[in-house]
Design a protein around this motif. Structure first.
Motif, PDB file in Angstrom:
ATOM      1  N   SER A  43      72.059  48.652  67.569  1.00  0.00           N
ATOM      2  CA  SER A  43      71.572  47.557  66.741  1.00  0.00           C
ATOM      3  C   SER A  43      72.747  46.733  66.244  1.00  0.00           C
ATOM      4  CB  SER A  43      70.765  48.092  65.554  1.00  0.00           C
ATOM      5  OG  SER A  43      71.603  48.839  64.703  1.00  0.00           O
ATOM      6  N   SER A  44      72.422  45.560  65.737  1.00  0.00           N
ATOM      7  CA  SER A  44      73.432  44.675  65.200  1.00  0.00           C
ATOM      8  C   SER A  44      72.802  43.828  64.104  1.00  0.00           C
ATOM      9  CB  SER A  44      73.995  43.766  66.291  1.00  0.00           C
ATOM     10  OG  SER A  44      74.905  42.852  65.744  1.00  0.00           O
ATOM     11  N   SER A  45      73.602  43.450  63.130  1.00  0.00           N
ATOM     12  CA  SER A  45      73.108  42.579  62.072  1.00  0.00           C
ATOM     13  C   SER A  45      73.338  41.107  62.403  1.00  0.00           C
ATOM     14  CB  SER A  45      73.800  42.924  60.754  1.00  0.00           C
ATOM     15  OG  SER A  45      75.197  42.724  60.888  1.00  0.00           O
ATOM     16  N   ASP A  46      73.946  40.836  63.540  1.00  0.00           N
ATOM     17  CA  ASP A  46      74.265  39.474  63.971  1.00  0.00           C
ATOM     18  C   ASP A  46      73.129  38.941  64.840  1.00  0.00           C
ATOM     19  OD1 ASP A  46      75.536  37.131  64.528  1.00  0.00           O
ATOM     20  OD2 ASP A  46      76.870  37.995  66.030  1.00  0.00           O
ATOM     21  N   MET A  47      72.292  38.071  64.273  1.00  0.00           N
ATOM     22  CA  MET A  47      71.136  37.570  65.007  1.00  0.00           C
ATOM     23  C   MET A  47      71.474  36.402  65.941  1.00  0.00           C
ATOM     24  SD  MET A  47      68.536  39.363  64.362  1.00  0.00           S
ATOM     25  CE  MET A  47      69.380  40.880  64.038  1.00  0.00           C
ATOM     26  N   LYS A  48      72.607  35.746  65.714  1.00  0.00           N
ATOM     27  CA  LYS A  48      72.937  34.588  66.546  1.00  0.00           C
ATOM     28  C   LYS A  48      73.313  34.978  67.973  1.00  0.00           C
ATOM     29  CE  LYS A  48      74.194  31.134  63.213  1.00  0.00           C
ATOM     30  NZ  LYS A  48      75.189  30.174  62.794  1.00  0.00           N
ATOM     31  N   GLN A  49      73.684  36.234  68.202  1.00  0.00           N
ATOM     32  CA  GLN A  49      74.054  36.615  69.562  1.00  0.00           C
ATOM     33  C   GLN A  49      72.834  36.720  70.469  1.00  0.00           C
ATOM     34  OE1 GLN A  49      76.150  40.276  69.041  1.00  0.00           O
ATOM     35  NE2 GLN A  49      74.364  41.520  69.413  1.00  0.00           N
ATOM     36  N   GLN A  50      71.635  36.592  69.916  1.00  0.00           N
ATOM     37  CA  GLN A  50      70.423  36.586  70.727  1.00  0.00           C
ATOM     38  C   GLN A  50      70.103  35.191  71.264  1.00  0.00           C
ATOM     39  OE1 GLN A  50      67.233  38.228  68.452  1.00  0.00           O
ATOM     40  NE2 GLN A  50      68.315  40.143  68.059  1.00  0.00           N
ATOM     41  N   ILE A  51      70.796  34.173  70.774  1.00  0.00           N
ATOM     42  CA  ILE A  51      70.516  32.796  71.173  1.00  0.00           C
ATOM     43  C   ILE A  51      71.308  32.459  72.428  1.00  0.00           C
ATOM     44  CG2 ILE A  51      70.694  30.376  70.493  1.00  0.00           C
ATOM     45  CD1 ILE A  51      70.478  31.330  67.599  1.00  0.00           C
ATOM     46  N   ARG A  52      70.617  31.982  73.443  1.00  0.00           N
ATOM     47  CA  ARG A  52      71.251  31.539  74.684  1.00  0.00           C
ATOM     48  C   ARG A  52      70.533  30.263  75.123  1.00  0.00           C
ATOM     49  NH1 ARG A  52      71.729  36.037  78.495  1.00  0.00           N
ATOM     50  NH2 ARG A  52      73.725  36.328  77.483  1.00  0.00           N
ATOM     51  N   LEU A  53      71.250  29.145  75.063  1.00  0.00           N
ATOM     52  CA  LEU A  53      70.677  27.848  75.423  1.00  0.00           C
ATOM     53  C   LEU A  53      71.208  27.414  76.776  1.00  0.00           C
ATOM     54  CD1 LEU A  53      71.161  26.080  71.987  1.00  0.00           C
ATOM     55  CD2 LEU A  53      69.096  27.142  72.855  1.00  0.00           C
ATOM     56  N   ARG A  54      70.329  26.878  77.616  1.00  0.00           N
ATOM     57  CA  ARG A  54      70.722  26.410  78.952  1.00  0.00           C
ATOM     58  C   ARG A  54      70.690  24.889  78.988  1.00  0.00           C
ATOM     59  NH1 ARG A  54      71.231  30.012  82.889  1.00  0.00           N
ATOM     60  NH2 ARG A  54      70.448  32.097  82.524  1.00  0.00           N
ATOM     61  N   PHE A  55      71.701  24.319  79.673  1.00  0.00           N
ATOM     62  CA  PHE A  55      71.810  22.869  79.822  1.00  0.00           C
ATOM     63  C   PHE A  55      72.079  22.553  81.293  1.00  0.00           C
ATOM     64  CE2 PHE A  55      73.080  23.875  75.523  1.00  0.00           C
ATOM     65  CZ  PHE A  55      72.348  22.970  74.777  1.00  0.00           C
ATOM     66  N   ALA A  56      71.716  21.358  81.709  1.00  0.00           N
ATOM     67  CA  ALA A  56      71.918  20.958  83.098  1.00  0.00           C
ATOM     68  C   ALA A  56      73.387  20.648  83.388  1.00  0.00           C
ATOM     69  CB  ALA A  56      71.049  19.752  83.434  1.00  0.00           C
ATOM     70  N   THR A  57      74.108  20.098  82.415  1.00  0.00           N
ATOM     71  CA  THR A  57      75.512  19.745  82.625  1.00  0.00           C
ATOM     72  C   THR A  57      76.355  20.246  81.457  1.00  0.00           C
ATOM     73  OG1 THR A  57      75.325  17.616  81.501  1.00  0.00           O
ATOM     74  CG2 THR A  57      74.892  17.635  83.881  1.00  0.00           C
ATOM     75  N   ARG A  58      77.657  20.296  81.696  1.00  0.00           N
ATOM     76  CA  ARG A  58      78.591  20.709  80.652  1.00  0.00           C
ATOM     77  C   ARG A  58      78.620  19.680  79.530  1.00  0.00           C
ATOM     78  NH1 ARG A  58      84.839  20.929  81.967  1.00  0.00           N
ATOM     79  NH2 ARG A  58      84.374  18.741  82.120  1.00  0.00           N
TER      80      ARG A  58
END
Length: 101
Positions: A43-58
Motif C-alpha cells: 500500500s501507499s499513501s501517495d494517491m497521485k501515483q495512480q494517475i496516468r494521462l495519455r496524450f497524442a504528442t509531447r
C-alpha cells in the motif's frame, strides 16, 4: 510533486508496437510503498501515483503540465535499432559462432 513525460517502450512479451506512439504523463512517487503486516498487501499513501494521462504528442503533454502548474521532466525517446540480418545468415559456413542445438 514532479511528473515525468515519456513515450512508453514496446513491451517485451509482444512483437507489435501498439501503445508506443502516445506520450504519457505520470507522477513520480513521493512516498515509498509499504507492506501491510497482517495480509502482506502493498500500500501507499501517495494517491497521485495512480494517475496516468495519455496524450497524442509531447507538446500536448507539456502544455497540459504548464497550464496546470505541474513541475515536469521530459524523458527523450530512444530510437529502436534493428540489425539488418537475413534468416539464411544462421546457416552460413563462416559463422563466428558454431551451430549448436
Amino acid at each position: 510533486m514532479v511528473a515525468r513525460i515519456y513515450s512508453p517502450a514496446k513491451t517485451a512479451t509482444q512483437s507489435g508496437r501498439g501503445k508506443t506512439h502516445d506520450w504519457v504523463l505520470e507522477y513520480v512517487p513521493e512516498a515509498p510503498c509499504s507492506i501491510e503486516p497482517l495480509m502482506g498487501y502493498t500500500s501507499s499513501s501517495d494517491m497521485k501515483q495512480q494517475i496516468r494521462l495519455r496524450f497524442a504528442t509531447r507538446e500536448e503533454a507539456v502544455a497540459y503540465a504548464e497550464r496546470n502548474g505541474i513541475a515536469y521532466r521530459v524523458e527523450t525517446q530512444n530510437e529502436r535499432r534493428v540489425p539488418k540480418i537475413a534468416y539464411s545468415d544462421n546457416f552460413r559456413h563462416d559463422r563466428f559462432m558454431p551451430w549448436t542445438h
